[in-house]
Design an enzyme around this catalytic site. Structure first.
Site, PDB file in Angstrom:
ATOM      1  N   SER B  17       0.859  -1.169   0.000  1.00 41.67           N
ATOM      2  CA  SER B  17       0.000   0.000   0.000  1.00 41.67           C
ATOM      3  C   SER B  17       0.904   1.231   0.000  1.00 41.67           C
ATOM      4  O   SER B  17       1.937   1.228  -0.670  1.00 41.67           O
ATOM      5  CB  SER B  17      -0.931  -0.070   1.204  1.00 41.67           C
ATOM      6  OG  SER B  17      -1.933   0.909   1.131  1.00 41.67           O
ATOM      7  N   HIS B  44      -2.994  -1.119  -3.259  1.00 39.39           N
ATOM      8  CA  HIS B  44      -4.107  -0.176  -3.111  1.00 39.39           C
ATOM      9  C   HIS B  44      -3.804   1.047  -3.956  1.00 39.39           C
ATOM     10  O   HIS B  44      -2.726   1.608  -3.864  1.00 39.39           O
ATOM     11  CB  HIS B  44      -4.237   0.267  -1.649  1.00 39.39           C
ATOM     12  CG  HIS B  44      -4.487  -0.860  -0.711  1.00 39.39           C
ATOM     13  ND1 HIS B  44      -4.085  -0.849   0.597  1.00 39.39           N
ATOM     14  CD2 HIS B  44      -5.117  -2.050  -0.899  1.00 39.39           C
ATOM     15  CE1 HIS B  44      -4.458  -1.978   1.191  1.00 39.39           C
ATOM     16  NE2 HIS B  44      -5.082  -2.727   0.297  1.00 39.39           N
ATOM     17  N   ASP B 137      -4.613  -4.287   6.074  1.00 40.97           N
ATOM     18  CA  ASP B 137      -4.913  -5.262   5.034  1.00 40.97           C
ATOM     19  C   ASP B 137      -3.668  -6.120   4.774  1.00 40.97           C
ATOM     20  O   ASP B 137      -2.549  -5.611   4.816  1.00 40.97           O
ATOM     21  CB  ASP B 137      -5.322  -4.515   3.744  1.00 40.97           C
ATOM     22  CG  ASP B 137      -5.915  -5.448   2.706  1.00 40.97           C
ATOM     23  OD1 ASP B 137      -6.378  -6.546   3.080  1.00 40.97           O
ATOM     24  OD2 ASP B 137      -5.920  -5.067   1.517  1.00 40.97           O
TER      25      ASP B 137
END
Lengths: 270, 192
Positions: B17, B44, B137
């Site tokens: 991310s 992401h 995540d």
């Protein structure tokens, strides 16, 4: 994670007992849906879920709603709607009556988006928008035309990116947390349940939308559904799929030409 | 469990991310000519940056770089990128599938979702790598890969741009190895 045999038991039961055929759904996603339902409704084991489905018919609507994905938004992928505005609507305008099918349209955000496009092109009054989904609960929402107010900022941005020139808020009335869309937009919508797996073609259309539905099907079922669309589309009609979906693996692909390099819009040539 | 666990090709699943792009580029640039593995990248990112990542990566490698479309086949020596706004799933050993259902960990694609699917299908042939990021995540998914017999590497939170995400994986016990970016690239290449 659910085992393959368990998924087979569940889909077998749903199809034999209730006539809902999930057998050719893509398994990776369907397993996640079942797992998610078990977590939310707190089933301690798969056996108990199976028992519930087998003995409690009242649980079926909840089950069907949970197994299908109902994520959608207005003007999702705005560039598709921009292309429709610029390249598809002028063609549709040459027809005295415009028939459009939104297949697997869930709660109807896409149908309302298209109605707005048609209204702005002054074509809505001679259009019919058929909105179908297999899930009787979600289509009720289409008839109401009520959507969460919290989404309106995103939808308004999408609308502008789709080439919309007006103030998006003119299309709805805000009531607390909800936006109620203009009655005029739904005056030309026909809402019904339709199961792409088991139901047949029911009309001929100039445009069929089916976006982010085929991703949940395996290739066999995708081909079946694409043939259903082919049977339901006029020559020179348009088929609009989701941004990561493709016609190229299917048996109907030879009859179609992708009408725009970037967008997932195909035109039926034969 | 995957059939032919010992025979088929390996899969390297990389999740990242905020602050992970540089390390992803270094990993891709450092790959051998023919790693014999399929590389799957889940990051992401904003929905509107379509294909920019694929273009960026393709400048760094001779391997084919592809943003995944529905039911695309999985081949070794290819680099696959999860498309924005979809969860990436492994349908079976030979193909991907996509899912646009609810966000998981506020993310779509979710690294957890992709990692869990990789673990389920590829088990002991999976290599999971979790990089810099500012949310949680990926940790659970990486643990699944480890529990299914896969090999897991986490970027050192102390030297990652954003240490939160890799730290979550370490806290869960998902990290077999915790490595700085350079060592991570070298270790990965030792696995091919």
């Amino acid at each position: 994670m659910l085992k393959d045999e368990e998924l087979d038991l569940l889909t077998g039961l749903l199809s034999e007992k209730y006539g809902y055929d999930f057998n050719n759904y893509a398994r990776a996603s369907l397993k996640r849906r079942v797992g998610r339902l078990m977590a939310i409704d707190r089933f301690p084991s798969f056996a108990e879920l199976l028992h519930k489905v087998n003995h409690d018919a009242a649980y079926l609507p909840r089950m069907v709603q949970s197994l299908t994905v109902n994520v959608t938004e207005m003007f999702r992928d705005p560039s598709v709607f921009k292309t429709i505005r610029e390249s598809v609507l002028p063609v549709l305008g040459t027809h005295p009556l415009i028939r459009i099918w939104h297949a697997g349209c869930s709660t109807g955000e896409e149908v309302y988006s298209m109605a707005i496009l048609l209204e702005e092109a002054n074509l809505l009054h001679r259009s019919l928008l058929y909105a179908t989904d297999l899930n009787p609960m979600v289509i009720e929402n289409i008839k109401k035309g009520i959507f969460p107010m919290s989404q309106m900022k995103v939808y308004s941005e999408n609308y502008i990116l789709s080439g919309g020139k007006k103030d998006f808020s003119r299309y709805y009335t805000a009531k607390y947390d909800w936006a109620k869309f203009d009655e005029n937009l739904k005056s030309r919508m026909i809402v019904a349940t339709h199961n792409l797996v088991s139901d047949r073609s029911f009309n001929e259309f100039q445009v069929i939308f089916c976006r982010n539905v085929l991703i949940y099907f395996d290739k066999t079922l995708q081909d079946h559904v694409l043939n259903l669309f082919d049977d339901s589309l006029e020559k020179l009609g348009f088929l609009v799929l989701g941004s990561k979906e493709n016609l190229r693996f299917s048996s109907i692909s030879k009859k179609y030409v992708q009408s725009d390099e970037k967008e997932k819009i195909w035109r039926k040539m034969k | 469990m995957a059939k032919n666990e010992m025979n088929g090709f390996k899969v390297v699943a990389i999740g990242g991310s905020a602050g992970s792009l540089e390390t992803i580029l270094a990993i891709v640039q450092g790959l051998p000519k023919s790693p014999g593995a399929a590389i799957i990248i889940i990051v992401h990112r904003k929905n509107d940056l379509e294909s920019i990542l694929a273009n960026l990566l393709s400048f760094k490698t001779h391997l084919v770089v592809k943003e995944v479309e529905d039911k695309d086949p999985i081949y070794p020596d290819h680099i696959y990128i999860a498309p924005p706004d979809y969860h990436l799933l492994i349908e079976d050993e030979h193909s991907f599938s996509l899912d646009s259902s609810e966000k998981v960990q506020f993310s779509r694609p979710s690294i957890d979702v992709a990692f869990e699917s990789v673990a389920e299908v590829f088990a002991g042939r999976a290599i999971g790598i979790l990089l810099s990021g500012a949310n949680s995540d990926g940790a659970k998914g990486l643990l699944k890969i480890r529990e299914s017999g896969g090999y897991t590497i986490v970027q050192n939170p102390a030297t990652a741009d954003m240490g939160y995400m890799p730290q979550q994986a370490i806290n869960l016990g998902a990290a077999q190895h915790v490595l700085d970016a350079d060592a991570l690239v070298a270790t990965l290449n030792g696995l091919f």
